[in-house]
Design an enzyme around this catalytic site. Structure first.
Site, PDB file in Angstrom:
ATOM      1  N   HIS B 225       0.845  -1.199   0.000  1.00  0.00           N
ATOM      2  CA  HIS B 225       0.000   0.000   0.000  1.00  0.00           C
ATOM      3  C   HIS B 225       0.881   1.251   0.000  1.00  0.00           C
ATOM      4  O   HIS B 225       1.883   1.304   0.727  1.00  0.00           O
ATOM      5  CB  HIS B 225      -0.857  -0.059   1.263  1.00  0.00           C
ATOM      6  CG  HIS B 225      -1.817   1.062   1.451  1.00  0.00           C
ATOM      7  ND1 HIS B 225      -1.431   2.349   1.699  1.00  0.00           N
ATOM      8  CD2 HIS B 225      -3.168   1.083   1.459  1.00  0.00           C
ATOM      9  CE1 HIS B 225      -2.499   3.112   1.842  1.00  0.00           C
ATOM     10  NE2 HIS B 225      -3.568   2.365   1.706  1.00  0.00           N
ATOM     11  N   ARG B 267      -2.818   1.017  -4.452  1.00  0.00           N
ATOM     12  CA  ARG B 267      -2.582  -0.432  -4.515  1.00  0.00           C
ATOM     13  C   ARG B 267      -2.847  -0.912  -5.931  1.00  0.00           C
ATOM     14  O   ARG B 267      -3.545  -0.249  -6.702  1.00  0.00           O
ATOM     15  CB  ARG B 267      -3.521  -1.184  -3.577  1.00  0.00           C
ATOM     16  CG  ARG B 267      -3.443  -0.820  -2.116  1.00  0.00           C
ATOM     17  CD  ARG B 267      -4.432  -1.676  -1.310  1.00  0.00           C
ATOM     18  NE  ARG B 267      -5.580  -0.924  -0.873  1.00  0.00           N
ATOM     19  CZ  ARG B 267      -6.684  -1.479  -0.388  1.00  0.00           C
ATOM     20  NH1 ARG B 267      -6.808  -2.789  -0.330  1.00  0.00           N
ATOM     21  NH2 ARG B 267      -7.678  -0.739   0.036  1.00  0.00           N
ATOM     22  N   LYS B 270      -6.296  -0.693  -8.069  1.00  0.00           N
ATOM     23  CA  LYS B 270      -7.242   0.204  -7.407  1.00  0.00           C
ATOM     24  C   LYS B 270      -7.228   1.552  -8.119  1.00  0.00           C
ATOM     25  O   LYS B 270      -6.480   1.770  -9.078  1.00  0.00           O
ATOM     26  CB  LYS B 270      -6.894   0.346  -5.922  1.00  0.00           C
ATOM     27  CG  LYS B 270      -7.288  -0.894  -5.145  1.00  0.00           C
ATOM     28  CD  LYS B 270      -7.766  -0.586  -3.747  1.00  0.00           C
ATOM     29  CE  LYS B 270      -9.176  -0.041  -3.758  1.00  0.00           C
ATOM     30  NZ  LYS B 270      -9.664   0.349  -2.431  1.00  0.00           N
ATOM     31  N   ASP B 273      -5.687   8.329  -6.967  1.00  0.00           N
ATOM     32  CA  ASP B 273      -6.105   9.241  -5.894  1.00  0.00           C
ATOM     33  C   ASP B 273      -4.999  10.278  -5.740  1.00  0.00           C
ATOM     34  O   ASP B 273      -3.823   9.928  -5.641  1.00  0.00           O
ATOM     35  CB  ASP B 273      -6.304   8.453  -4.588  1.00  0.00           C
ATOM     36  CG  ASP B 273      -6.772   9.323  -3.412  1.00  0.00           C
ATOM     37  OD1 ASP B 273      -6.505  10.556  -3.415  1.00  0.00           O
ATOM     38  OD2 ASP B 273      -7.379   8.780  -2.474  1.00  0.00           O
ATOM     39  N   CYS B 275      -3.898  12.018  -3.331  1.00  0.00           N
ATOM     40  CA  CYS B 275      -3.009  11.990  -2.166  1.00  0.00           C
ATOM     41  C   CYS B 275      -1.795  11.098  -2.398  1.00  0.00           C
ATOM     42  O   CYS B 275      -0.727  11.341  -1.828  1.00  0.00           O
ATOM     43  CB  CYS B 275      -3.748  11.564  -0.894  1.00  0.00           C
ATOM     44  SG  CYS B 275      -4.234   9.825  -0.826  1.00  0.00           S
ATOM     45  N   TYR B 276      -1.930  10.097  -3.271  1.00  0.00           N
ATOM     46  CA  TYR B 276      -0.791   9.228  -3.558  1.00  0.00           C
ATOM     47  C   TYR B 276       0.288   9.933  -4.357  1.00  0.00           C
ATOM     48  O   TYR B 276       1.391   9.420  -4.513  1.00  0.00           O
ATOM     49  CB  TYR B 276      -1.230   7.918  -4.213  1.00  0.00           C
ATOM     50  CG  TYR B 276      -2.057   7.063  -3.270  1.00  0.00           C
ATOM     51  CD1 TYR B 276      -3.401   6.827  -3.499  1.00  0.00           C
ATOM     52  CD2 TYR B 276      -1.485   6.559  -2.100  1.00  0.00           C
ATOM     53  CE1 TYR B 276      -4.159   6.091  -2.602  1.00  0.00           C
ATOM     54  CE2 TYR B 276      -2.239   5.826  -1.197  1.00  0.00           C
ATOM     55  CZ  TYR B 276      -3.579   5.593  -1.455  1.00  0.00           C
ATOM     56  OH  TYR B 276      -4.334   4.883  -0.565  1.00  0.00           O
ATOM     57  N   ASP B 384      -9.397  14.162  -4.097  1.00  0.00           N
ATOM     58  CA  ASP B 384      -8.943  12.822  -4.448  1.00  0.00           C
ATOM     59  C   ASP B 384      -8.968  12.648  -5.967  1.00  0.00           C
ATOM     60  O   ASP B 384      -7.953  12.395  -6.613  1.00  0.00           O
ATOM     61  CB  ASP B 384      -9.879  11.854  -3.703  1.00  0.00           C
ATOM     62  CG  ASP B 384      -9.939  10.426  -4.222  1.00  0.00           C
ATOM     63  OD1 ASP B 384      -9.380  10.115  -5.295  1.00  0.00           O
ATOM     64  OD2 ASP B 384     -10.558   9.594  -3.542  1.00  0.00           O
ATOM     65  N   ASP B 391     -10.786  18.500   0.333  1.00  0.00           N
ATOM     66  CA  ASP B 391     -10.608  18.465   1.782  1.00  0.00           C
ATOM     67  C   ASP B 391      -9.164  18.843   2.118  1.00  0.00           C
ATOM     68  O   ASP B 391      -8.315  18.920   1.221  1.00  0.00           O
ATOM     69  CB  ASP B 391     -10.983  17.099   2.378  1.00  0.00           C
ATOM     70  CG  ASP B 391     -10.154  15.945   1.849  1.00  0.00           C
ATOM     71  OD1 ASP B 391     -10.734  14.920   1.420  1.00  0.00           O
ATOM     72  OD2 ASP B 391      -8.902  16.051   1.870  1.00  0.00           O
ATOM     73  N   HIS B 394      -6.322  16.096   1.346  1.00  0.00           N
ATOM     74  CA  HIS B 394      -5.915  16.012  -0.047  1.00  0.00           C
ATOM     75  C   HIS B 394      -5.195  17.266  -0.507  1.00  0.00           C
ATOM     76  O   HIS B 394      -4.307  17.202  -1.359  1.00  0.00           O
ATOM     77  CB  HIS B 394      -7.118  15.691  -0.948  1.00  0.00           C
ATOM     78  CG  HIS B 394      -7.513  14.251  -0.884  1.00  0.00           C
ATOM     79  ND1 HIS B 394      -8.472  13.773  -0.035  1.00  0.00           N
ATOM     80  CD2 HIS B 394      -7.023  13.172  -1.548  1.00  0.00           C
ATOM     81  CE1 HIS B 394      -8.577  12.461  -0.181  1.00  0.00           C
ATOM     82  NE2 HIS B 394      -7.712  12.064  -1.088  1.00  0.00           N
TER      83      HIS B 394
END
Lengths: 343, 454
Positions: B225, B267, B270, B273, B275-276, B384, B391, B394
């Site tokens: 992750h 991951r 998936k 996003d 934030c990654y 995201d 938010d 993020h």
């Protein structure tokens, strides 16, 4: 539950008006005079927390305290201090933890991604021990049926298996999930856990042959699915010799390349094999050669280099990476035409 | 391919949940990129522009007041501070004096008399909120902020959280995972209270969390992750045990997390996003810093041999004389200390990292494109992915990821990036960060000075 007080919004009698709470002096939150990130608390929340603080700082571990933690959790299930105190109360009161499991299930259904709930669940399950095993497997299955990749659910499930047992049906469960969604990487990860750690399966080496069959079938069905390729490589972790010598591996790469299916993972695996000492065969050299000439027209006698060149083109997002891999190939180079090793 | 029935027609079988979810997101993202591709150049520049004023407004508002719906983050208020203050710092914006004082004071109210910071006043101290509080104070900087941290008590709190397995527990009887290791070690390191007792066993635990995929999981056995991979790698860097990891496997895993949408997924299989952008993108920044370390350690070990380890065991850190002036070297200091066999730069692998020179292993421009076009909210803040609400979390990690992208070609923190490194107008340039701690480099340097004196 405490008296006739209801949790329905607007209908609950405020704590300060309830006679059974008259002995408690609520403690307001001490944010300081001009706090930053202040939250515009609703009055019901403020009151609940003011009374919680009073009981918590006084370490009152009573039935009414337990009920209060429930109220506080309903407002903010992320308050780990409240959960912590709840655990202390449950211990002191020697409460029936099986009822607690039901309580957690209710909350978890609307807060499946909350660390505190799952940690609490684990604490309860650990206290109940083996009796909780079946229920925990059932519970995580339920959550996973709503979201088959929920990280917390999978961690909890793994903890249950490793601590309480229940492995018997786990491989079957993985089969079922992968049948529903062959792209579910969490299920592949779980499969790896089962195959390596399940006490009655014999371990990775014993399972390898059947797992390779299962995995290659999955690959052929969807060569663009990253999960089974990575899983396949994982089956040979720590056993490089078997990895480079198993004809199944090079065979699956060849199949995918000649079928003109998504080639990236096949080429990546082939590169991995070559870097570990696999010599390659004529069919693979031809397949890679064909791809290479259709892309750059420049043949490369070094198979590994040719693979990298193709990857640079067919997998442009990772072009820099493949270039870097090309410049860092192991020093032994196999000449594609003569098979002579040169430095 | 946008509908499940279309998918069935092509595949001859029912589309899976993964495929359907992916097509939905892909479709939305590509729609945005299509619009972008078909507008004139000057309109493109506008679309790529970082909406600084809007972001600052959104962030400052949050610092001053949050609505009642934020009650679900009532045990995470130091995080809200950090997400906001760090975002402002990345934008090169300072907080007004009054607000700064209020922040220092508030965080002090979250500090537990026995050490560590809780999610709010009167809450149990927690490693994550401690990390957030400490990083917030370091981001604010200055004597008042930095001296407000009770390091002695914090040290004992960290010791109490230490577990026999080598890992850490998030709070008294809390959950144990790689996040806990990172937050504990990061805080200890940046405050100069990291000791052998805290370090022992951490490497073993994190190693046990590297999966067959190459990434790192939260707990042994769990799935690889992005968040945990960042935490695990950063921790190993701090305790100087990076080479115990299968770095080749880790890199191979993380490069494949950047998908056709240009952003990163957390991951395998998936969804992308924003934030990654930091959690996964930051891994590359960490790896790159490593190769700088190895370059210098190599020279060091050639000339000093065994004396490097001897001086380290006496508390001295080898390389001090190398980097007196350059304060970015504290990273290198930390990584060069003690343990024999640490930062083994004779390993071909880390030498290979050196050879990569200026080219980042991921697509920096593509990632910036995702952040600016898909995650950026034109009204301020980041999200995201398209369709999700903005938010503060993020906002923080999208901006952090953007900074990583902009500086990934830079050899050190001193020279500003070339315009070609910055997608959109050059005014999009953010402040550089220290990739291990995730605080703005300048603020880190001030903290380093402050805490090495005391």
């Amino acid at each position: 539950m405490m008296g006739s007080d209801t949790e329905e919004e607007g209908k609950a009698v405020p704590l300060r008006q309830r006679p059974e709470w008259s002995d408690v002096t609520p403690i307001p939150q001490d944010d300081g005079p001009n706090p930053v990130v202040p939250i515009a608390y609703k009055p019901e929340f403020e009151e609940t927390m003011d009374y919680f603080r009073a009981l918590y700082f006084n370490d009152e571990r009573s039935p009414r305290a337990l009920q209060l933690t429930h109220q506080a959790i309903a407002f903010n299930p992320g308050n780990y201090t409240v959960w912590h105190f709840r655990r202390l109360i449950l211990e002191t009161l020697n409460s029936d933890l099986r009822e607690e499991l039901d309580y957690i299930e209710q909350i978890a259904k609307i807060n499946t991604k909350n660390y505190q709930i799952w940690h609490h669940r684990r604490w309860v399950a650990e206290k109940l021990g083996n009796d909780a095993m079946a229920k925990e497997l059932q519970f995580t299955k339920k959550i996973l049926s709503l979201d088959a990749k929920n990280y917390h659910a999978w961690s909890h499930r793994q903890w249950v298996l490793q601590t309480l047992g229940g492995w018997e049906d786990e491989l079957d469960y993985c089969n079922q999930l992968l049948e529903e969604d062959i792209f579910n990487n969490s299920a592949w990860n779980q499969r790896y856990l089962v195959v390596t750690q399940c006490p009655n399966l014999g371990g990775l080496r014993a399972m390898r042959e059947s797992e390779v069959k299962y995995t290659t079938k999955a690959i052929l069905a969807n060569p663009e699915n990253e999960s089974p390729w990575t899983y396949l490589r994982g089956l040979y972790k720590g056993d490089t010799n078997s990895w480079i010598n198993d004809p199944e591996i090079s065979s699956i790469c060849l199949k995918v390349l000649t079928a003109k299916a998504y080639p990236v993972f096949a080429l990546s695996i082939l590169l991995n094999l070559l870097c570990h000492g696999y010599q390659g065969n004529q069919e693979l050299r031809d397949a890679v050669g064909a791809l290479n000439s259709s892309i750059s027209g420049k043949p490369d006698s070094d198979l590994a280099k040719a693979v990298c060149s193709v990857l640079e083109h067919v997998d442009p997002m990772r072009a820099n990476y493949w270039r870097w891999r090309k410049s860092n190939l192991p020093s032994a180079i196999i000449d594609i035409s003569t098979g002579i090793e040169s430095l | 391919m946008e509908s499940a029935s279309e998918a069935s027609a092509v595949k001859g079988r029912r589309a899976t949940v993964t495929e359907i979810d992916q097509w939905m997101v892909q479709g939305q993202v590509f729609r945005i990129y299509d619009i972008f591709a078909n507008i004139p150049r000057n309109a493109q520049t506008l679309m790529l522009e970082l909406q600084r004023d809007k972001h600052i407004e959104y962030l400052t508002k949050g610092l001053r007041q949050l609505g009642s719906s934020f009650v679900v983050l009532d045990a995470n208020r130091p995080w809200l501070c950090y997400w906001i203050l760090h975002s402002l710092a990345l934008l090169g914006e300072s907080v007004d004096h009054e607000l700064e004082g209020n922040a220092i004071d508030f965080l002090d109210h979250c500090q537990d008399p026995n050490g560590g910071y809780g999610g709010g006043p009167g809450q149990l101290p927690h490693l994550a909120t401690t990390y957030a509080a400490v990083n917030s104070l370091i981001t604010l900087g200055g004597e008042k902020a930095l001296s407000s941290i009770n390091r002695g008590k914090l040290s004992s709190f960290l010791q109490r959280m230490k577990q026999p397995s080598g890992a850490f527990s998030m709070h008294d009887a809390g959950e144990i995972d790689v996040r806990a290791c990172y937050t504990a070690i990061s805080v200890a390191s940046i405050l100069n209270i990291l000791d052998d007792e805290l370090i022992v066993g951490v490497g073993n635990y994190i190693l046990s969390c590297q999966t067959y995929e190459g990434g790192i999981a939260g707990e042994p056995g769990s799935e690889a992750h992005g968040g945990y991979t960042f935490c695990g790698l950063a921790t190993m860097v701090l305790i100087d045990e990076v080479n115990r990891l299968d770095l080749a496997g880790l890199i191979n895993w993380v490069v494949f997390r950047q998908g056709v949408e240009c952003g990163f997924q957390g991951r395998t299989n998936k969804l992308v996003d924003g934030c990654y952008s930091f959690w996964q993108g930051g891994v590359f920044a960490l790896l790159q810093k490593l190769h700088t370390v190895c370059g210098e350690t190599q020279a060091l070990s050639d000339s000093e041999g065994d004396s490097a380890t001897d001086s380290a065991s006496e508390g001295e850190v080898p390389g001090d004389n190398l980097c007196e002036e350059d304060q970015t070297c504290h990273f290198e200091h930390g990584a060069q200390s003690n343990a024999p066999g640490s930062v083994d730069c004779s390993s071909g692998y880390t030498q290979n990292l050196r050879r990569s020179e200026t080219e980042p292993l991921f697509q920096s421009m593509a990632l910036q494109q995702y952040v600016l076009l898909c995650s950026q909210d034109q009204e301020g803040g980041f999200r995201d992915k398209p369709g999700k609400a903005r938010d503060y979390y993020h906002t923080c990690y999208c901006l952090g990821g953007l900074s990583v992208c902009q500086y990934i070609w830079s050899k050190n923190g001193n020279a500003p990036p070339l315009p070609k490194a910055v997608l959109g107008p050059y005014s999009n340039l953010l402040e550089p960060i220290h990739p291990v701690y995730n605080v703005v480099l300048q603020q880190y340097q001030e903290a380093y000075e402050f805490f090495s004196r005391s």
